[in-house]
Structures are given as C-alpha cells and as structure tokens.
Design a protein around this motif. Structure first.
Motif, PDB file in Angstrom:
ATOM      1  N   GLU A 163     116.401  53.975  45.816  1.00 18.86           N
ATOM      2  CA  GLU A 163     116.554  52.335  45.762  1.00 18.86           C
ATOM      3  C   GLU A 163     117.824  51.910  46.154  1.00 18.86           C
ATOM      4  OE1 GLU A 163     113.728  50.506  45.234  1.00 18.86           O
ATOM      5  OE2 GLU A 163     112.647  52.257  45.291  1.00 18.86           O
ATOM      6  N   ALA A 164     118.946  52.616  45.851  1.00 14.08           N
ATOM      7  CA  ALA A 164     120.196  52.209  46.144  1.00 14.08           C
ATOM      8  C   ALA A 164     120.567  52.120  47.753  1.00 14.08           C
ATOM      9  CB  ALA A 164     121.227  53.003  45.491  1.00 14.08           C
ATOM     10  N   LEU A 165     119.768  53.030  48.437  1.00 19.43           N
ATOM     11  CA  LEU A 165     119.811  53.164  49.737  1.00 19.43           C
ATOM     12  C   LEU A 165     119.175  52.040  50.400  1.00 19.43           C
ATOM     13  CD1 LEU A 165     119.452  56.094  52.270  1.00 19.43           C
ATOM     14  CD2 LEU A 165     117.920  54.142  52.552  1.00 19.43           C
ATOM     15  N   PHE A 166     117.805  51.832  49.750  1.00 17.61           N
ATOM     16  CA  PHE A 166     117.139  50.657  50.268  1.00 17.61           C
ATOM     17  C   PHE A 166     117.601  49.106  49.873  1.00 17.61           C
ATOM     18  CE2 PHE A 166     113.304  53.522  50.037  1.00 17.61           C
ATOM     19  CZ  PHE A 166     113.419  53.819  51.428  1.00 17.61           C
ATOM     20  N   LEU A 167     118.274  48.964  48.964  1.00 12.29           N
ATOM     21  CA  LEU A 167     119.076  47.687  48.735  1.00 12.29           C
ATOM     22  C   LEU A 167     120.072  47.718  49.518  1.00 12.29           C
ATOM     23  CD1 LEU A 167     119.140  45.217  46.983  1.00 12.29           C
ATOM     24  CD2 LEU A 167     120.513  46.648  45.101  1.00 12.29           C
ATOM     25  N   ALA A 168     120.913  48.392  49.930  1.00 12.54           N
ATOM     26  CA  ALA A 168     121.952  48.563  50.653  1.00 12.54           C
ATOM     27  C   ALA A 168     121.525  48.041  52.208  1.00 12.54           C
ATOM     28  CB  ALA A 168     122.688  49.710  50.688  1.00 12.54           C
ATOM     29  N   CYS A 169     120.302  48.707  52.608  1.00 11.92           N
ATOM     30  CA  CYS A 169     120.178  48.228  53.944  1.00 11.92           C
ATOM     31  C   CYS A 169     119.593  46.564  53.862  1.00 11.92           C
ATOM     32  CB  CYS A 169     118.755  49.223  54.285  1.00 11.92           C
ATOM     33  SG  CYS A 169     119.147  50.816  54.436  1.00 11.92           S
ATOM     34  N   ASP A 170     118.946  46.285  52.872  1.00 17.38           N
ATOM     35  CA  ASP A 170     118.369  44.844  52.775  1.00 17.38           C
ATOM     36  C   ASP A 170     119.571  44.055  52.667  1.00 17.38           C
ATOM     37  OD1 ASP A 170     115.780  45.768  52.599  1.00 17.38           O
ATOM     38  OD2 ASP A 170     115.202  45.641  50.444  1.00 17.38           O
ATOM     39  N   ILE A 171     120.513  44.182  51.977  1.00 18.75           N
ATOM     40  CA  ILE A 171     121.549  43.423  51.930  1.00 18.75           C
ATOM     41  C   ILE A 171     122.417  43.265  53.101  1.00 18.75           C
ATOM     42  CG2 ILE A 171     123.736  42.765  50.816  1.00 18.75           C
ATOM     43  CD1 ILE A 171     122.272  43.938  47.984  1.00 18.75           C
ATOM     44  N   VAL A 172     122.832  44.402  53.625  1.00 19.46           N
ATOM     45  CA  VAL A 172     123.410  44.511  55.074  1.00 19.46           C
ATOM     46  C   VAL A 172     122.688  43.619  56.012  1.00 19.46           C
ATOM     47  CG1 VAL A 172     123.997  45.785  56.895  1.00 19.46           C
ATOM     48  CG2 VAL A 172     124.466  46.581  54.843  1.00 19.46           C
ATOM     49  N   LYS A 173     121.330  43.880  56.336  1.00 23.51           N
ATOM     50  CA  LYS A 173     120.525  42.935  57.174  1.00 23.51           C
ATOM     51  C   LYS A 173     120.576  41.448  56.794  1.00 23.51           C
ATOM     52  CE  LYS A 173     117.869  46.861  58.837  1.00 23.51           C
ATOM     53  NZ  LYS A 173     116.230  47.495  58.800  1.00 23.51           N
ATOM     54  N   MET A 174     120.372  41.179  55.330  1.00 25.17           N
ATOM     55  CA  MET A 174     120.478  39.859  55.115  1.00 25.17           C
ATOM     56  C   MET A 174     121.764  39.073  55.475  1.00 25.17           C
ATOM     57  SD  MET A 174     118.753  37.443  53.232  1.00 25.17           S
ATOM     58  CE  MET A 174     117.680  38.270  52.269  1.00 25.17           C
ATOM     59  N   ARG A 175     122.809  39.884  55.277  1.00 31.18           N
ATOM     60  CA  ARG A 175     124.244  39.399  55.620  1.00 31.18           C
ATOM     61  C   ARG A 175     124.056  39.115  57.145  1.00 31.18           C
ATOM     62  NH1 ARG A 175     129.058  41.632  51.768  1.00 31.18           N
ATOM     63  NH2 ARG A 175     128.292  40.886  49.796  1.00 31.18           N
ATOM     64  N   LYS A 176     123.861  40.134  57.888  1.00 28.79           N
ATOM     65  CA  LYS A 176     124.036  39.700  59.444  1.00 28.79           C
ATOM     66  C   LYS A 176     122.963  38.822  59.925  1.00 28.79           C
ATOM     67  CE  LYS A 176     125.180  44.660  60.459  1.00 28.79           C
ATOM     68  NZ  LYS A 176     126.333  44.109  61.161  1.00 28.79           N
ATOM     69  N   GLU A 177     122.039  38.583  59.298  1.00 23.85           N
ATOM     70  CA  GLU A 177     121.079  37.590  59.672  1.00 23.85           C
ATOM     71  C   GLU A 177     121.549  36.167  59.331  1.00 23.85           C
ATOM     72  OE1 GLU A 177     117.310  38.159  57.750  1.00 23.85           O
ATOM     73  OE2 GLU A 177     116.659  39.945  58.973  1.00 23.85           O
ATOM     74  N   GLU A 178     122.392  36.185  58.153  1.00 21.99           N
ATOM     75  CA  GLU A 178     123.064  34.762  57.862  1.00 21.99           C
ATOM     76  C   GLU A 178     124.235  34.531  58.659  1.00 21.99           C
ATOM     77  OE1 GLU A 178     124.602  32.891  53.692  1.00 21.99           O
ATOM     78  OE2 GLU A 178     125.685  34.760  54.250  1.00 21.99           O
ATOM     79  N   GLN A 179     124.748  35.424  59.438  1.00 19.54           N
ATOM     80  CA  GLN A 179     125.791  35.307  60.275  1.00 19.54           C
ATOM     81  C   GLN A 179     125.174  34.930  61.734  1.00 19.54           C
ATOM     82  OE1 GLN A 179     128.167  38.966  59.792  1.00 19.54           O
ATOM     83  NE2 GLN A 179     128.614  38.595  57.854  1.00 19.54           N
ATOM     84  N   MET A 180     124.084  35.065  62.030  1.00 19.99           N
ATOM     85  CA  MET A 180     123.545  34.831  63.284  1.00 19.99           C
ATOM     86  C   MET A 180     123.471  33.292  63.582  1.00 19.99           C
ATOM     87  SD  MET A 180     120.307  37.393  63.759  1.00 19.99           S
ATOM     88  CE  MET A 180     119.979  36.917  65.092  1.00 19.99           C
ATOM     89  N   PRO A 181     123.955  32.917  64.806  1.00 24.73           N
ATOM     90  CA  PRO A 181     123.989  31.534  65.193  1.00 24.73           C
ATOM     91  C   PRO A 181     122.473  31.048  65.184  1.00 24.73           C
ATOM     92  CG  PRO A 181     124.442  32.586  67.092  1.00 24.73           C
ATOM     93  CD  PRO A 181     124.665  33.720  66.117  1.00 24.73           C
TER      94      PRO A 181
END
Length: 340
Positions: A320-338
């Motif tokens: 679950e720690a692995l999946f949560l890390a993946c989700d948060i990384v992707k969430m942050r990257k999407e937020e940074q997209m123009p």
C-alpha cells in the motif's frame, strides 16, 4: 502526464535483521507491481538472495545496476550499497545491520535529491542502531525533513479515506503539552490542508482537531490547553475560510466513528493518533510524510524482530505504501502540467 509513465521509486532496505527485506521480496514477487513503477532497491545481493531462497520466491528477480542513472524498465533494479557479505542475525539489532540500513537510506536519498528518483519508500529501521554522524534524529520523519531542507513536516497515517496526522512526533509524552502553541498548530494544520489538496486531490478539505486532555479538557476542569492553545488556532483557521473543527475528545471521536465525516484528523501526539489508526487499519496503513518537497511513504509497522525469519510477515502495508507513493507522485506531476 503520460499515463504510461512508470514512477521511479527508491526503496531503502531498513534494518536487515527485521522484516523489511522480507516484505520487500514478497511485494515484488508479484510482477504486476512493475506495471505501476520502476523500483530501485538499495541493498546488496546477499540480503535479497537469502530471503528469496528462504521464501522460495521463484518469481522474484532483480537487475543489478551501477547507479540510478541506468535503470532498466520493467525490472526490479538493485543498487549495491555495501561490499561483501553482511552477517544476518534475524531478530537481533546489531551495529552492522544499523550501518547497512543507514547506507541504504543515504544512497536512496542522494539519488532522490539529485532527481534520479520520483519517490522513496523506507522499510522499517531501528531508531537506535542507525544513529551516526549523518543520522542524529529520532526517526525517518525528522531526518528527511532536515535532509530535504523542509521548514517543517507532518506525520500522516493513511488508509483509504482514513487519514490521521500528529502535531508532535517522536517525543516523550511528558513533553507534549509544553511544545503546543497556537502557532505550531496553525503551521501543522496548514501543512495538512496543503497536502490534502496537492497530494490527495481534495479541493476543500475538512479537518477535525482532537483535544489534548480527557474530554477535551472539560471546559478547563481537566486542563487549559484546549481553551488557551487549540481553540484559538482552530478559530484563526476558520477565519481564513478553512473547514477546521474541534477540539474533539479523542475517545468519543473515534468511538462514534466521527472520523468518517472528515478528510483528516489532527491528533496532538503520537499515540493519541496512531493507536486508533492502527486499530482500524494496521495491515493496510501507510505512513506518509507531508510537507516535504519529495514523496516519501513507509509501511506503518516497525522492524517486528519477533517474527523476523519466520516468513510470516504481512507485506500488505508495504504494498500500500508503494501504491500511495505512485499515486501522489502522479498527482503532483499532473498539478505541475500547464493548463491546455
């Protein structure tokens, strides 16, 4: 963001005499995990080979690499952090296992700081035998806050929609009351609000704040911290337009399942928050460090020396720690997209 992007996750091995290596091997024995991330384990072949043999983990394979600069997609990558064989004494912390856990953690953090990784999962350490010049901290949270130059961080336990954070971390209970100030609570609530928005995608988070004393002080009869410290902080956050409620008596709040009505709960000290959280979600819980410029998760359990080498450790929390890390990384990257 490219939906096919595989998050590069560094994994520190933890104390090699605990269950960290076991839950790592069990997690990555399921090759489907590689659909979500490119894992990079920081350890040495001997540790992983011993566990693989003991578990008969025929589906666990890794690819040795010289560094995180040359990761192999759809493979479990291994960066070697020490030379030679490491003596393993399951269930017994040793100076050698402490040094190995530190070497692994430092190597992963260096690569994460250099931008070679997207996130970090830390297997459990022994907070005593890891102590060294580079690690003079009570735990991972404090070390990572310092290493990544964050002004402040927040321990946030996560399991699905259940999220419990703590104002104070690894400190004696006798010191908690003297550490609490309205300013500290406001800073911690602010970190929690920002993390809920940025990392979990909750646009208007609702936060419940617990009291410090029994019955939340009973209007001053059982303590004045609620009146003098906690309520003023809550009122300031409300005046700023945030949905922050409390202080609630901790026992009744969890007993009546009021945590289901909010997006996160802020406890005043470690055990006040972690005892109910682990009672509700021990096997699936994840420890996330909010407020850092990087993404770090870990399982919500410790080294579990009592079951080391018995091969009965449950890997659910690590997975679950692995999946949560993946989700948060992707969430942050999407937020940074123009915006398009």
């Amino acid at each position: 963001m490219d939906t096919k992007y595989k998050v590069r996750l560094g994994i520190s091995i933890g104390d090699t005499n605990g269950i960290g290596p076991e839950v790592i091997v069990k997690t990555f024995s399921d090759q489907r995990v590689l659909n979500y991330c490119t894992p990079v384990i920081y350890a040495a072949p001997g540790v992983l080979n011993r566990i693989r043999k003991a578990l008969s983990a025929e589906h666990f394979f890794y690819q040795p690499v010289n560094s995180a600069d040359v990761l192999v997609p759809r493979k479990i990558n291994l960066v070697t952090c020490w030379d030679g064989d490491l003596e393993i004494t399951p269930g017994t912390p040793t100076p050698e296992s402490g040094k190995a856990s530190l070497d692994s953690l430092m190597a992963a953090c260096r690569d994460l700081k250099a931008g070679k990784l997207d996130g970090l999962i830390t297997a459990p350490i022994n907070k005593d035998n890891i102590q060294a010049d580079e690690f003079n901290f009570p735990g991972h949270t404090e070390f990572l806050t310092s290493y990544f130059d964050a002004p402040e961080s927040l321990m946030l336990l996560v399991s699905g929609d259940l999220r419990v954070a703590t104002v104070t971390g690894h400190m004696p209970v006798r010191d908690v009351a003297s550490k609490l100030t309205p300013e500290l609570l406001i800073r911690k609530i602010t970190i929690l609000l920002e993390s809920l928005r940025k990392d979990f995608g909750i646009l208007k988070p609702r936060i419940a704040v617990l009291g410090l004393n029994p019955h939340a002080g009973e209007e001053g009869l059982l303590g004045s911290e609620e009146i003098e410290i906690i309520r003023p902080a809550i009122m300031q956050m409300k005046e700023r337009g945030h949905l922050v409620f409390g202080p609630f008596p901790a026992d009744g709040f969890f007993g009546m399942q009021q945590y289901k009505q909010v997006d996160a709960v802020l406890a005043m000290y470690h055990d006040q928050g972690l005892i109910p959280f682990k009672t509700l979600a021990f096997e699936s819980g994840v420890n996330y460090t909010a407020g850092l410029p990087i993404v770090r998760t870990s399982p919500d359990h410790g080294t579990a020396y009592d079951i080391a080498a018995k091969h009965i450790a449950n890997e659910t929390s690590f997975r679950e720690a692995l999946f949560l890390a993946c989700d948060i990384v992707k969430m942050r990257k999407e937020e940074q997209m123009p915006a398009v």
